[in-house]
Design a protein around this motif. Sequence first.
Motif, PDB file in Angstrom:
ATOM      1  N   ASN B 136       0.837  -1.206   0.000  1.00  0.00           N
ATOM      2  CA  ASN B 136       0.000   0.000   0.000  1.00  0.00           C
ATOM      3  C   ASN B 136       0.872   1.256   0.000  1.00  0.00           C
ATOM      4  N   PHE B 137       1.900   1.235   0.842  1.00  0.00           N
ATOM      5  CA  PHE B 137       2.799   2.387   0.934  1.00  0.00           C
ATOM      6  C   PHE B 137       3.446   2.701  -0.411  1.00  0.00           C
ATOM      7  N   THR B 138       3.949   1.671  -1.080  1.00  0.00           N
ATOM      8  CA  THR B 138       4.625   1.933  -2.356  1.00  0.00           C
ATOM      9  C   THR B 138       3.645   2.459  -3.398  1.00  0.00           C
ATOM     10  N   HIS B 139       2.352   2.166  -3.224  1.00  0.00           N
ATOM     11  CA  HIS B 139       1.341   2.647  -4.176  1.00  0.00           C
ATOM     12  C   HIS B 139       0.658   3.943  -3.717  1.00  0.00           C
ATOM     13  N   GLY B 140       0.980   4.421  -2.534  1.00  0.00           N
ATOM     14  CA  GLY B 140       0.329   5.633  -2.034  1.00  0.00           C
ATOM     15  C   GLY B 140      -1.075   5.403  -1.509  1.00  0.00           C
ATOM     16  N   PHE B 141      -1.456   4.129  -1.283  1.00  0.00           N
ATOM     17  CA  PHE B 141      -2.773   3.834  -0.692  1.00  0.00           C
ATOM     18  C   PHE B 141      -2.653   3.975   0.825  1.00  0.00           C
ATOM     19  N   PRO B 142      -3.544   4.748   1.454  1.00  0.00           N
ATOM     20  CA  PRO B 142      -3.288   5.180   2.844  1.00  0.00           C
ATOM     21  C   PRO B 142      -3.277   4.097   3.919  1.00  0.00           C
ATOM     22  N   MET B 143      -3.626   2.844   3.580  1.00  0.00           N
ATOM     23  CA  MET B 143      -3.703   1.816   4.621  1.00  0.00           C
ATOM     24  C   MET B 143      -2.330   1.206   4.935  1.00  0.00           C
ATOM     25  N   PHE B 144      -1.437   2.036   5.447  1.00  0.00           N
ATOM     26  CA  PHE B 144      -0.157   1.545   5.949  1.00  0.00           C
ATOM     27  C   PHE B 144       0.118   2.206   7.280  1.00  0.00           C
ATOM     28  N   CYS B 145       0.983   1.599   8.090  1.00  0.00           N
ATOM     29  CA  CYS B 145       1.162   2.098   9.451  1.00  0.00           C
ATOM     30  C   CYS B 145       2.455   1.621  10.078  1.00  0.00           C
ATOM     31  N   VAL B 146       2.794   2.275  11.161  1.00  0.00           N
ATOM     32  CA  VAL B 146       3.850   1.839  12.074  1.00  0.00           C
ATOM     33  C   VAL B 146       3.175   1.083  13.211  1.00  0.00           C
ATOM     34  N   SER B 147       3.780   0.004  13.660  1.00  0.00           N
ATOM     35  CA  SER B 147       3.189  -0.769  14.754  1.00  0.00           C
ATOM     36  C   SER B 147       4.253  -1.057  15.804  1.00  0.00           C
ATOM     37  N   ILE B 148       3.997  -0.636  17.032  1.00  0.00           N
ATOM     38  CA  ILE B 148       4.968  -0.789  18.128  1.00  0.00           C
ATOM     39  C   ILE B 148       4.256  -1.386  19.338  1.00  0.00           C
ATOM     40  N   ALA B 149       4.805  -2.469  19.862  1.00  0.00           N
ATOM     41  CA  ALA B 149       4.203  -3.093  21.047  1.00  0.00           C
ATOM     42  C   ALA B 149       5.278  -3.438  22.061  1.00  0.00           C
ATOM     43  N   GLY B 159       0.407  -1.100  23.088  1.00  0.00           N
ATOM     44  CA  GLY B 159       0.299  -1.241  21.639  1.00  0.00           C
ATOM     45  C   GLY B 159      -0.011   0.098  21.008  1.00  0.00           C
ATOM     46  N   VAL B 160       0.782   0.481  20.021  1.00  0.00           N
ATOM     47  CA  VAL B 160       0.530   1.743  19.319  1.00  0.00           C
ATOM     48  C   VAL B 160       0.610   1.494  17.819  1.00  0.00           C
ATOM     49  N   ILE B 161      -0.420   1.930  17.110  1.00  0.00           N
ATOM     50  CA  ILE B 161      -0.472   1.829  15.656  1.00  0.00           C
ATOM     51  C   ILE B 161      -0.700   3.242  15.117  1.00  0.00           C
ATOM     52  N   TYR B 162       0.184   3.689  14.257  1.00  0.00           N
ATOM     53  CA  TYR B 162       0.017   5.036  13.712  1.00  0.00           C
ATOM     54  C   TYR B 162      -0.020   4.949  12.189  1.00  0.00           C
ATOM     55  N   ALA B 163      -1.115   5.430  11.614  1.00  0.00           N
ATOM     56  CA  ALA B 163      -1.291   5.444  10.156  1.00  0.00           C
ATOM     57  C   ALA B 163      -1.177   6.895   9.703  1.00  0.00           C
ATOM     58  N   PRO B 164       0.013   7.292   9.249  1.00  0.00           N
ATOM     59  CA  PRO B 164       0.271   8.723   9.072  1.00  0.00           C
ATOM     60  C   PRO B 164      -0.572   9.385   7.975  1.00  0.00           C
ATOM     61  N   LEU B 165      -0.880   8.663   6.899  1.00  0.00           N
ATOM     62  CA  LEU B 165      -1.640   9.300   5.817  1.00  0.00           C
ATOM     63  C   LEU B 165      -3.118   9.418   6.177  1.00  0.00           C
ATOM     64  N   GLU B 278       4.290 -12.056  14.485  1.00  0.00           N
ATOM     65  CA  GLU B 278       3.998 -11.356  15.750  1.00  0.00           C
ATOM     66  C   GLU B 278       4.063  -9.836  15.624  1.00  0.00           C
ATOM     67  N   TRP B 279       4.942  -9.306  14.743  1.00  0.00           N
ATOM     68  CA  TRP B 279       5.014  -7.844  14.625  1.00  0.00           C
ATOM     69  C   TRP B 279       3.800  -7.273  13.883  1.00  0.00           C
ATOM     70  N   ASP B 280       3.097  -8.140  13.129  1.00  0.00           N
ATOM     71  CA  ASP B 280       1.872  -7.686  12.463  1.00  0.00           C
ATOM     72  C   ASP B 280       0.727  -7.513  13.456  1.00  0.00           C
ATOM     73  N   VAL B 281       0.773  -8.256  14.568  1.00  0.00           N
ATOM     74  CA  VAL B 281      -0.412  -8.347  15.427  1.00  0.00           C
ATOM     75  C   VAL B 281      -0.210  -7.907  16.871  1.00  0.00           C
ATOM     76  N   ALA B 282       1.056  -7.773  17.324  1.00  0.00           N
ATOM     77  CA  ALA B 282       1.281  -7.555  18.763  1.00  0.00           C
ATOM     78  C   ALA B 282       0.569  -6.288  19.255  1.00  0.00           C
ATOM     79  N   ALA B 283       0.771  -5.163  18.568  1.00  0.00           N
ATOM     80  CA  ALA B 283       0.125  -3.914  18.994  1.00  0.00           C
ATOM     81  C   ALA B 283      -1.390  -4.027  18.844  1.00  0.00           C
ATOM     82  N   GLY B 284      -1.825  -4.619  17.749  1.00  0.00           N
ATOM     83  CA  GLY B 284      -3.259  -4.749  17.480  1.00  0.00           C
ATOM     84  C   GLY B 284      -3.974  -5.611  18.502  1.00  0.00           C
TER      85      GLY B 284
END
Lengths: 360, 360
Positions: B136-149, B159-165, B278-284
């Motif tokens: 999504n990021f490489t295409h400019g589609f806004p559904m991308f994020c940083v995920s930190i847990a 858990g923190v998920i930030y979708a900047p766009l 696990e990095w896809d889901v830990a924060a979520g």
Amino acid sequence: MTGSNQYDISDVELSEIYSFAIQLAKNAGTILLDSLQQRRQDEFDDNDNDKNETQDSTNSTNVPEELIMEEKLNSVDIVTKTDNEVEEFIHSSIRQKYPLHAFVGEETYSRGSSKEYLVTDEQPTWIVDPLDGTVNFTHGFPMFCVSIALVLNQKPVVGVIYAPLLNQTFSACKGNGAWLNETTKLPLLGSRGVGPIPKNAPSKCIFSCEWGKDRRDTPDGNLHRKVDSFINMAAEVGGRGGKGGMVHGVRSLGSATMDLAYTAMGAFDVWWEGGCWEWDVAAGICLLEEAGGLVTTANPPPDDIDTATIEDARLGGRLYLAIRPAADTVGGETGRQGQERLVREVWRRVRRLDYSRPGA
Amino acid sequence: MTGSNQYDISDVELSEIYSFAIQLAKNAGTILLDSLQQRRQDEFDDNDNDKNETQDSTNSTNVPEELIMEEKLNSVDIVTKTDNEVEEFIHSSIRQKYPLHAFVGEETYSRGSSKEYLVTDEQPTWIVDPLDGTVNFTHGFPMFCVSIALVLNQKPVVGVIYAPLLNQTFSACKGNGAWLNETTKLPLLGSRGVGPIPKNAPSKCIFSCEWGKDRRDTPDGNLHRKVDSFINMAAEVGGRGGKGGMVHGVRSLGSATMDLAYTAMGAFDVWWEGGCWEWDVAAGICLLEEAGGLVTTANPPPDDIDTATIEDARLGGRLYLAIRPAADTVGGETGRQGQERLVREVWRRVRRLDYSRPGA
């Protein structure tokens, strides 16, 4: 006037209409946001009330009206009160400003018994979806929008899509390009940035599609025709009897209008869909074409995929295949040639869908 | 310390970690946005250069580095330079602030040869995806994020998920609820607003799922197991040999993390997925549980669907079924009972997926 039934509008008038449509979409979107906010507020009020009352389990039935309506209606085709209110707001604003223009709106149309295509060449026609992505809206998922288009001689010449929860306005006016939030030209990365259509497309493409409302489990029904097509697009190259397209990703947002907007943006490479209506696509088609995209029919020709002329989609045809804007390649393939190549590659992998309508 | 290998962190320390994680996710998201902006800027610079030069078709090869990388790599599993930069930024920030904590990041892990599960009970472990939704990021589609847990004793406690766009921050800290943009409590409409689990669920539910990267066209491969499951969920009630679930809508965003965030928000009712890490889901997972949702395994038990104990998903198990927060019903079914009912209804309709890993 360029013919007996051919309307012409001056550039100045068109520019006025464009500004009017942008403001109208924003105002309508604000009503949608207010409605969402009101549902949240109702919830908090309910909670406050709970604190002041003795436990009473019947209180749990005190849910917002939109959600009660949802319970009453078909589980897929929800119509909310908000839909109707916003359409009436848009319709009356247009009636006041442009009393001689025609109007086709989703809610008004859906209440009628006819499913005929009503857009004539007699007068400029506004085509409006007050709320595309209704299911998303009722769930608070941000992929919903207002869609407003003006159609002249069967061609959308103004298109505005406003997604209030995303705070994204997509707009286009014939001859003036397509824009995000009025300041950023589409495609988002520029035609150089989105690049040419990939050499082995649909490989490396993001494929956007929707499951739709026709869920009949008949072997040759639209559900199975769609899913067969999705699998062909997704499967590894060489799979599915050679039809495997190995697309980069498959996306389903639940809003045809947002799908088209993101294709115009270059975020999606391909959008393929059957079953939607002119108000779902009119604004998006204007946007896509002004951004440099291509839109034709979803259904492959029966026998001459390699050579068939690729014609513009018919507004009321209910079958759409959209390709994103594309740059020319170094090897000399123009953007348009690349798009047509991708159209044929998609047609090779998809089945014909069966969505008919009278008068189209 | 509550045991030899059991870590305990004071509420004050946890609160500090939470604030640190939110700021870190925002800073990392800003780097992602800058990178996207830079790609747009490069495009404009290219265009400017073109104006000052004679036509030279080789100029078309002058595309941004990220897009060149895309050409070089597997068509689904893109890794961009930005991914690595952002992970290194996050890793070094954590190392500086919490030198005794362990770190598992997607990019670092993926470069290693082992696919073992590395999260131990020995020390607090940060689990980070610097960029979920890379395509999504490489295409400019806004559904991308940083995920930190932050994970303690196998449980995500921050858990923190930030979708900047989208400008959406989803955050949760154990015992303190889940939040959108730090001020709006999740679920978005409140548990009253999202309501109980519908009586005939999965009917009336939004079903979120992903096609994933395993696209092998083998009859019993994950692609076909997934698609069979999707069709069962989507088909009319009574269809598919009684398995038809007639869900309200099927959504695919191309980001497991965003899927989980929107399930916590109540925008999606069900998310079902296999193959993520696990990095896809830990924060979520932290977010979903703090919002009142449930997360268990995607794979139905072999024989006792009606009675099987519904256990929490294992962080490294690669198989997840998440259910949104739910209110109690008037009839006396608790939110949790409704969620468990929906888990069993999903299990009845989906096939077991085959994603194994050593050490898990």
